[in-house]
Motif scaffolding. Structure first.
Motif, mmCIF file in Angstrom:
data_model
loop_
_atom_site.group_PDB
_atom_site.id
_atom_site.type_symbol
_atom_site.label_atom_id
_atom_site.label_comp_id
_atom_site.label_asym_id
_atom_site.label_seq_id
_atom_site.Cartn_x
_atom_site.Cartn_y
_atom_site.Cartn_z
ATOM 1 N N PHE A 182 -3.490 10.436 7.924
ATOM 2 C CA PHE A 182 -2.597 9.424 7.887
ATOM 3 C C PHE A 182 -2.977 8.456 6.769
ATOM 4 N N VAL A 183 -1.920 8.791 5.904
ATOM 5 C CA VAL A 183 -2.117 7.865 4.649
ATOM 6 C C VAL A 183 -0.929 6.632 4.361
ATOM 7 N N ALA A 184 -1.532 5.473 4.346
ATOM 8 C CA ALA A 184 -0.824 4.468 4.389
ATOM 9 C C ALA A 184 -0.737 3.629 2.886
ATOM 10 N N ILE A 185 0.201 3.193 2.406
ATOM 11 C CA ILE A 185 0.403 2.329 1.116
ATOM 12 C C ILE A 185 1.369 1.265 1.223
ATOM 13 N N ASN A 186 0.923 -0.016 0.838
ATOM 14 C CA ASN A 186 1.762 -1.144 0.793
ATOM 15 C C ASN A 186 2.607 -1.028 -0.256
ATOM 16 N N CYS A 187 3.864 -0.661 -0.279
ATOM 17 C CA CYS A 187 4.841 -0.861 -1.464
ATOM 18 C C CYS A 187 4.873 -1.967 -2.100
ATOM 19 N N GLY A 188 4.511 -3.209 -1.336
ATOM 20 C CA GLY A 188 4.919 -4.534 -2.164
ATOM 21 C C GLY A 188 3.487 -5.223 -2.758
ATOM 22 N N ALA A 189 2.411 -4.360 -2.444
ATOM 23 C CA ALA A 189 0.991 -4.798 -2.718
ATOM 24 C C ALA A 189 0.882 -4.198 -4.205
ATOM 25 N N ILE A 190 1.584 -3.295 -4.761
ATOM 26 C CA ILE A 190 1.304 -2.465 -6.123
ATOM 27 C C ILE A 190 2.242 -2.628 -7.079
ATOM 28 N N PRO A 191 1.823 -3.287 -8.271
ATOM 29 C CA PRO A 191 2.963 -3.437 -9.368
ATOM 30 C C PRO A 191 3.945 -2.174 -9.490
ATOM 31 N N GLU A 192 5.054 -2.690 -9.696
ATOM 32 C CA GLU A 192 6.301 -1.735 -9.815
ATOM 33 C C GLU A 192 5.806 -0.605 -11.016
ATOM 34 N N THR A 193 5.070 -1.057 -11.858
ATOM 35 C CA THR A 193 4.848 -0.022 -13.106
ATOM 36 C C THR A 193 3.708 1.108 -12.648
ATOM 37 N N LEU A 194 3.044 0.621 -11.463
ATOM 38 C CA LEU A 194 2.097 1.614 -11.041
ATOM 39 C C LEU A 194 2.564 2.291 -9.491
ATOM 40 N N LEU A 195 3.588 1.857 -9.079
ATOM 41 C CA LEU A 195 3.981 2.271 -7.825
ATOM 42 C C LEU A 195 4.244 3.861 -7.792
ATOM 43 N N GLU A 196 4.979 4.284 -8.822
ATOM 44 C CA GLU A 196 5.435 5.737 -8.932
ATOM 45 C C GLU A 196 4.263 6.668 -8.952
ATOM 46 N N SER A 197 3.133 6.275 -10.047
ATOM 47 C CA SER A 197 1.954 7.161 -10.061
ATOM 48 C C SER A 197 1.131 7.171 -8.798
ATOM 49 N N LEU A 229 -1.227 13.630 -0.971
ATOM 50 C CA LEU A 229 -2.643 13.542 -0.073
ATOM 51 C C LEU A 229 -2.232 13.278 1.446
ATOM 52 N N ALA A 230 -0.816 13.194 1.903
ATOM 53 C CA ALA A 230 -0.629 13.017 3.217
ATOM 54 C C ALA A 230 -0.135 14.381 3.660
ATOM 55 N N ASN A 231 -0.046 15.481 2.728
ATOM 56 C CA ASN A 231 0.445 16.738 3.121
ATOM 57 C C ASN A 231 -0.240 17.218 4.659
ATOM 58 N N GLY A 232 0.756 17.697 5.483
ATOM 59 C CA GLY A 232 0.171 17.948 6.854
ATOM 60 C C GLY A 232 0.040 16.921 7.896
ATOM 61 N N GLY A 233 0.441 15.800 7.295
ATOM 62 C CA GLY A 233 0.002 14.716 8.081
ATOM 63 C C GLY A 233 1.330 13.653 8.109
ATOM 64 N N THR A 234 0.993 12.335 8.114
ATOM 65 C CA THR A 234 1.977 11.259 8.163
ATOM 66 C C THR A 234 1.661 10.314 6.791
ATOM 67 N N LEU A 235 2.667 10.058 6.177
ATOM 68 C CA LEU A 235 3.013 9.167 5.323
ATOM 69 C C LEU A 235 3.431 7.827 5.548
ATOM 70 N N PHE A 236 2.624 6.835 5.642
ATOM 71 C CA PHE A 236 3.171 5.340 6.210
ATOM 72 C C PHE A 236 3.453 4.392 4.870
ATOM 73 N N LEU A 237 4.928 4.042 4.937
ATOM 74 C CA LEU A 237 5.006 3.248 3.877
ATOM 75 C C LEU A 237 5.296 1.941 4.200
ATOM 76 N N ASP A 238 4.560 0.929 4.035
ATOM 77 C CA ASP A 238 4.841 -0.506 4.547
ATOM 78 C C ASP A 238 5.415 -1.343 3.429
ATOM 79 N N GLU A 239 6.075 -2.098 3.843
ATOM 80 C CA GLU A 239 6.967 -2.852 3.037
ATOM 81 C C GLU A 239 7.757 -1.989 2.216
ATOM 82 N N VAL A 240 8.515 -1.259 2.744
ATOM 83 C CA VAL A 240 9.210 -0.134 2.309
ATOM 84 C C VAL A 240 10.600 -0.630 1.461
ATOM 85 N N GLY A 241 10.963 -1.902 1.767
ATOM 86 C CA GLY A 241 12.119 -2.722 1.124
ATOM 87 C C GLY A 241 11.561 -3.194 -0.282
#
Length: 606
Positions: free
Chosen positions: A329-344, A368-380
């Protein structure tokens, strides 16, 4: 001459010594060296000279880490402290059935061994402790001859689970050892022993490995009897006295790497069940019931709700009730990472993709989430330029790393969450409509706390119980006035704000009942709760306290009882919770065993 009982420990020590480039030795309680690698191998069976550190480990029953030999407190009585040959060391006791049966030492005798980074890492220090526990358990079981084969298999299984696939090659790149995990997980069988490593690895990778003492690559294609498979590869050259003695190759599957990375990124990654979500209101029960129904699907989920309503809690519960529950279960907060780094961060990058890029590249969260779940918080908060690439991932289930041109297939379920109005963002051109419809396959809306006020006190009592344990207090109820304050507040921060409020209140509460005086002033808004400050209500709260708070004598007894319990728990943590440990604990405290059991009973009945 190695005692037959310790032969398997010697083998384990030699393997670990090779892998980590350290010298390992064990002794028994008579200070006889039972196993050893490096210069200690010739001293097996001899009495250890200058055994001050081992003596301290056994007498104090605790681990000793030495970073500056000759200058540490443990070296004070050593005759050779001014001419010590050791550069760094970790020593730990060995236990069998609750008794100390010896000790183990991990020693660096060269600057290379000391500076390889292991002795400065908590991970390695913890590993030495775990390995000492492993060896201790092996000594215990090896005393039963009929369990010898089981013990050996178990030891190999543990080593395989730690190091995954292991292939050892000599200086001519000829394979001379393959562990079971390499055979089981990657199809590299023992039939390849005696063959050149080129039957497994590409020529370019072999050439790169030979150029450096340590090699790592995020993605290598290896060959087996069934075909090809992509793995993570680490290669460590084996050297002693400046002479090369081959190379150890560690291969790890992407699934395992995803689990490890997920655990590192989310140390609080725990198994959440739907039963862990607190609430009795009709609104929240309907959301839980719906989420439970769709958990088994692989369809994309979009969780909507204000900040602090528990969107990630629902995402974890859905994951743990799906067929992917054993995957990461891999979580990533899209709003907490600068735009320039989010893609990588999402897709990873290749070696040299940009200035400052990590050598060998990096795996992204999607992979990293292969075989599991990718949780995208603040996807907006995903920038518009990146939404196209993410839409492709959802449609084709493939990604391309930054700086790369190869499509990588992935198998993930996406659960997205946001507190933003995506519909308005689409109208304003800030969010792509095609991505919105790809995400909004199964919509879930979590109502704010103010719309399910019947859950406020239920959740409050849940947090009171949680922080009472954490703070070692016994706040089991609240006054009507405190309850009224909590019920009247509008909770813009939802459950997160309520939890913080209860934690703060319990930190300052001195009674065994939560009072209005302990609730933070910002929650007691005079505009919304003017009546809680009236003299009548203050007197009413004082009357409640008079009935619920024990007398001074009772408080004194409770304090004394709590102190007794704390001392007993500390002693049991030190000596062990088995029968022998309890006897040692009682002796150390100067009480009888019957008294110790009485105090434990009081603790269990609290």
């Amino acid at each position: 001459m190695i005692n037959k009982k310790y032969s398997f420990i010697q083998e384990t020590c030699e393997i670990v010594s090779e892998l980590f480039n350290v010298v390992i030795t064990t002794i028994d309680t008579d200070f006889i060296r039972t196993t050893g690698t490096g210069l200690y191998k010739a001293e097996i069976g001899s009495k250890v000279e200058n055994s001050n550190v081992f003596k301290s480990v056994i007498e104090q029953n605790q681990k000793i880490v030495i970073s500056s030999p000759g200058k540490e407190p443990a070296c004070a009585d050593c005759e050779n402290k001014n001419n010590c040959k050791e550069k760094a060391a970790v020593y730990a006791p060995l236990h069998v059935n609750g008794e100390i049966r010896g000790a183990i030492g991990f020693i660096a005798f060269t600057d290379e061994q000391k500076n390889n980074g292991l002795f400065g890492r908590d991970l390695f220090v913890n590993f030495t402790e775990k390995l000492s526990e492993l060896i201790s358990s092996r000594i215990e079981t090896v005393e039963y001859a009929d369990q010898l084969m089981v013990n050996l298999n178990e030891t190999l299984a543990i080593l395989n689970s730690v190091h995954d696939g292991v292939i050892a090659v000599d200086n001519d790149s000829i394979i001379y050892r393959i562990n079971e995990s390499a055979t089981r997980n990657f199809g590299i069988t023992e039939k390849l022993i005696g063959s050149h490593i080129s039957c497994v690895l590409p020529d370019q990778v072999i050439a790169d490995i030979q150029k450096t003492p340590f090699y790592i690559d995020n993605e290598v294609t290896i060959r087996n009897e069934q075909g090809e498979v992509n793995v993570l590869l680490t290669a460590k050259r084996i050297e002693a006295s400046g002479t090369k003695h081959g190379t150890i190759l560690n291969i790890k599957s992407f699934t395992e790497a995803s689990n490890i990375a997920s655990n590192i990124l989310h140390k609080s990654d725990y198994k959440v069940e739907f039963s862990d979500i607190v609430g009795e209101s009709k609104a929240i029960c309907e959301v839980i019931d719906f989420s439970h129904k769709i958990a088994g699907s692989d369809s994309t989920v979009l969780i909507r709700g204000e900040s602090g309503t528990g969107k990630e809690l629902f995402a974890r519960a859905i994951h743990n009730h799906s067929s992917r529950k054993d995957g990461p279960f891999v979580a990533i907060n899209c709003g907490a990472i600068p735009e320039t780094l989010l893609e990588s961060e999402l897709f990873g990058y290749e070696d040299g993709a940009f200035t400052g890029a990590k050598k060998g590249g990096k795996i992204g969260k999607c992979q990293l989430a292969n075989g599991g779940t990718l949780f995208l918080d603040e996807v907006g908060d995903i920038p518009i330029f990146l939404q196209v690439k993410f839409l492709r991932m959802l449609q084709e289930r493939t990604i391309e790393r930054v700086g790369g041109n190869k499509s990588i297939s992935i198998n993930v379920r996406v659960i997205a969450a946001t507190n933003r109005n995506l519909e308005t963002m689409m109208e304003d051109g800030e969010f792509r409509s095609d991505l919105y419809y790809r995400l909004n396959v199964i919509p879930i809306f979590i109502p704010p706390l103010r719309e399910r006020s019947e859950d406020i006190l239920v959740i409050s009592r849940h947090f009171m119980e949680k922080y009472s344990r954490h703070l070692r207090k016994h706040v089991c109820d609240m006054t009507p006035q405190a309850a009224k304050i909590l019920m009247d507040y509008h909770w813009p921060g939802n459950i997160r704000e309520l939890e913080n409020t209860i934690e703060c209140a319990l930190n300052v509460e001195s009674q065994e009942i939560l009072t209005s005086f302990s609730i933070p002033a910002r929650i007691k808004s005079p505009k919304k709760n003017t009546d809680i400050y009236s003299a009548e209500l203050i007197q009413a709260e004082a009357a409640v306290l008079a009935q619920t708070v024990p007398s001074a004598a009772a408080r004194l007894r409770d304090t004394r009882r709590k102190t007794e319990i704390d001392e007993v728990l500390k002693a049991l943590d030190k000596y062990g919770w088995d029968t022998k440990g309890k006897k040692h604990a009682a002796t150390s405290l100067g009480i009888g065993i019957a008294t110790l059991y009485r105090i434990l009973k009081d603790y269990q009945n609290r």
